[in-house]
Design a protein around this motif. Sequence first.
Motif, PDB file in Angstrom:
ATOM      1  N   LYS A   1      15.254 -66.171 -23.910  1.00  0.00           N
ATOM      2  CA  LYS A   1      14.780 -66.665 -22.421  1.00  0.00           C
ATOM      3  C   LYS A   1      14.462 -65.690 -21.242  1.00  0.00           C
ATOM      4  O   LYS A   1      13.568 -65.773 -21.008  1.00  0.00           O
ATOM      5  CB  LYS A   1      15.843 -67.606 -21.773  1.00  0.00           C
ATOM      6  N   ASP A   2      15.384 -64.564 -21.268  1.00  0.00           N
ATOM      7  CA  ASP A   2      15.225 -63.573 -20.349  1.00  0.00           C
ATOM      8  C   ASP A   2      14.022 -62.999 -20.597  1.00  0.00           C
ATOM      9  O   ASP A   2      13.005 -62.486 -19.669  1.00  0.00           O
ATOM     10  CB  ASP A   2      16.393 -62.666 -20.172  1.00  0.00           C
TER      11      ASP A   2
ATOM     12  N   ILE B   1      11.235 -63.864 -22.363  1.00  0.00           N
ATOM     13  CA  ILE B   1      10.146 -64.647 -22.026  1.00  0.00           C
ATOM     14  C   ILE B   1       9.793 -64.618 -20.745  1.00  0.00           C
ATOM     15  O   ILE B   1       8.649 -64.309 -20.112  1.00  0.00           O
ATOM     16  CB  ILE B   1      10.479 -66.199 -22.405  1.00  0.00           C
ATOM     17  N   GLN B   2      10.934 -64.662 -19.653  1.00  0.00           N
ATOM     18  CA  GLN B   2      10.649 -64.590 -18.419  1.00  0.00           C
ATOM     19  C   GLN B   2      10.040 -63.417 -17.789  1.00  0.00           C
ATOM     20  O   GLN B   2       9.210 -63.274 -17.030  1.00  0.00           O
ATOM     21  CB  GLN B   2      12.004 -65.041 -17.490  1.00  0.00           C
TER      22      GLN B   2
ATOM     23  N   ILE C   1       8.559 -60.953 -19.765  1.00  0.00           N
ATOM     24  CA  ILE C   1       7.222 -60.793 -20.034  1.00  0.00           C
ATOM     25  C   ILE C   1       6.058 -61.516 -19.099  1.00  0.00           C
ATOM     26  O   ILE C   1       5.220 -60.963 -18.697  1.00  0.00           O
ATOM     27  CB  ILE C   1       6.878 -60.905 -21.265  1.00  0.00           C
ATOM     28  N   SER C   2       6.429 -62.800 -19.035  1.00  0.00           N
ATOM     29  CA  SER C   2       5.684 -63.585 -18.253  1.00  0.00           C
ATOM     30  C   SER C   2       5.354 -63.118 -16.790  1.00  0.00           C
ATOM     31  O   SER C   2       4.275 -62.954 -16.182  1.00  0.00           O
ATOM     32  CB  SER C   2       5.921 -65.181 -18.245  1.00  0.00           C
ATOM     33  N   ILE C   3       6.385 -62.707 -16.252  1.00  0.00           N
ATOM     34  CA  ILE C   3       6.381 -61.989 -14.608  1.00  0.00           C
ATOM     35  C   ILE C   3       5.600 -61.003 -14.693  1.00  0.00           C
ATOM     36  O   ILE C   3       4.613 -60.798 -14.090  1.00  0.00           O
ATOM     37  CB  ILE C   3       7.674 -61.933 -14.180  1.00  0.00           C
TER      38      ILE C   3
ATOM     39  N   SER D   1       1.739 -61.701 -15.011  1.00  0.00           N
ATOM     40  CA  SER D   1       1.230 -61.865 -13.996  1.00  0.00           C
ATOM     41  C   SER D   1       0.828 -60.764 -12.923  1.00  0.00           C
ATOM     42  O   SER D   1       0.002 -60.938 -12.159  1.00  0.00           O
ATOM     43  CB  SER D   1       1.836 -63.353 -13.511  1.00  0.00           C
ATOM     44  N   LEU D   2       1.891 -60.005 -12.943  1.00  0.00           N
ATOM     45  CA  LEU D   2       1.786 -58.806 -11.828  1.00  0.00           C
ATOM     46  C   LEU D   2       0.700 -58.017 -12.302  1.00  0.00           C
ATOM     47  O   LEU D   2      -0.114 -57.499 -11.704  1.00  0.00           O
ATOM     48  CB  LEU D   2       3.158 -58.235 -11.975  1.00  0.00           C
TER      49      LEU D   2
ATOM     50  N   LYS E   1      -2.001 -58.867 -14.025  1.00  0.00           N
ATOM     51  CA  LYS E   1      -3.339 -59.758 -13.608  1.00  0.00           C
ATOM     52  C   LYS E   1      -3.670 -59.281 -12.302  1.00  0.00           C
ATOM     53  O   LYS E   1      -4.954 -58.991 -11.859  1.00  0.00           O
ATOM     54  CB  LYS E   1      -3.169 -61.006 -13.912  1.00  0.00           C
ATOM     55  N   GLU E   2      -2.488 -59.557 -11.378  1.00  0.00           N
ATOM     56  CA  GLU E   2      -2.711 -59.243  -9.999  1.00  0.00           C
ATOM     57  C   GLU E   2      -3.318 -57.914  -9.733  1.00  0.00           C
ATOM     58  O   GLU E   2      -4.151 -57.823  -8.717  1.00  0.00           O
ATOM     59  CB  GLU E   2      -1.602 -59.501  -9.103  1.00  0.00           C
TER      60      GLU E   2
ATOM     61  N   LYS F   1      -6.903 -57.169 -10.225  1.00  0.00           N
ATOM     62  CA  LYS F   1      -8.098 -57.751  -9.402  1.00  0.00           C
ATOM     63  C   LYS F   1      -8.370 -57.011  -8.262  1.00  0.00           C
ATOM     64  O   LYS F   1      -7.453 -56.140  -7.831  1.00  0.00           O
ATOM     65  CB  LYS F   1      -7.420 -58.926  -8.595  1.00  0.00           C
TER      66      LYS F   1
END
Lengths: 115, 242
Positions: A97-98, A100-101, A103-105, A108-109, A111-112, A115
Motif C-alpha cells: 500500500k505504501d 502504491i501511494q 509511486i502514485s504521488i 503526479s509530481l 507530471k506537474e 508542465k
Amino acid sequence: MSILLRVEMVIVAILFFMFVVRSINKNHFLLKNAFGWLLLALGLVIIAVFPQILIGLANAFGFEEASNFLYVTAVMLLLINAITNSVLYSKQQTQIKDLIQEISILKSLNKENKK
Amino acid sequence: MKVLLIIPAYNEEDSILNTVNNVLEYNRLQADKYGYTLDYIVIDDASTDSTKKILLENDIKHISLIKNLGIGGAVQTGYKYALLHNFDIAVQFDGDGQHDIAHINNVVSPIIEEGFDLVIGSRFIDKESSLFQTTFLRRVGIRIISQLIKLTTKKKIFDVTSGYRAANKNVIQLFADRYPISYPEPESIVHLIKKKYRVTERPVNMLERQGGVSSIRSFKSILYMIEVGTAILVSSFMREED
C-alpha cells in the motif's frame, strides 16, 4: 515404533529435506524463511533414526503415546506458523500500500513538473 | 495558513467535475475571507470509469493511484500529500457531491480558533442545518457505532462515519503514518481519542449524493457492524504509545 514406520519416516523426512534444499537453491525459497523448515526436516530424520529421543520426550511431558506427542507438537508448530504468516502477510500488505501511494504521488509530481 | 481539501474519488464520473467546480467557485468568492488559502487534490482511486479522463481534460489537480486501494488508502494518500507540501490543515471532502463546501469553515475554524486536532462535520448535531439525514438503517448503524465509541472512550461522537473532517498538522502527520484501510472513519476517531488528541464535532450540511456509490457499500450487512465493532473494541485496548 515398528521398523516399517521408522523406514517410512526416514524416507519422508529425507524427501522433505531434499525438497527444502532444492527450493532454496532454485531461489524459490529464501533461506531466512526456509530455516525453520530445514530444522524440522533435520529433526524428522534424527527422530526416525533414533526414536528413543521421541519416546523419552513424550514420557518427560507426560504423554502416554509418542504419537500423541507428535500430533500435539505438529499442531502447535502449524498454529505458530499460520499466525506468523498472517502477521507477515499484513505487513507486506501495508508495504505494498505504501509503495502504491508513494509511486502514485511521485508520478503526479513528475507530471506537474513537466508542465 | 494553508488548507488542503482531500477529495477521494472512485468512479465519480457523474459528480467529480461538479464537486471541484463548486470548490473553485467557493474559493473565488470566499478567498481570504477567513484568512487561509484553500487548495485541493483529488485522489483518483484507480477508477474504472471515465473519472481519470475528466480529471485530465479539465486540468484538475489529482493523484491517480496506480492500483485501487479502497477509501482508507486513498484518503491516506491525501494526508501524505498534505504532509509533503507542508499544509497546516487537511480537510477530507467527498468527491460525490455529498458535502457542502459552503460549510467548510465550520470544521476548519475550530482548529484555528479553538485549537482542536480533529473536527468532524456532523449531520446530526443540528438537524436543521443538514438537508440530508441518510436512511433509517444507516442511522441505526451509526447510533450503535456511536454508542460503542462512547463506551470505549467515554466521548460522544454522533456522526461517526462522516467523511467530512478537518485535521491539523499533528493529525496529518499521524494519519500519513497510519490510517485504517477498510472502514477508516470510526476506527481513526477511537485512535485519536485514545492518544489524547482533541476531537470535536460541528454541524455541516450534507446533500444527497449526485452519483457513485457509498464507500460503505455493505452498510446494511451485519458484517460491517461486526467488523467496525471489533475494530473499535480492539483499539479500545490501545495505549497512547502504540
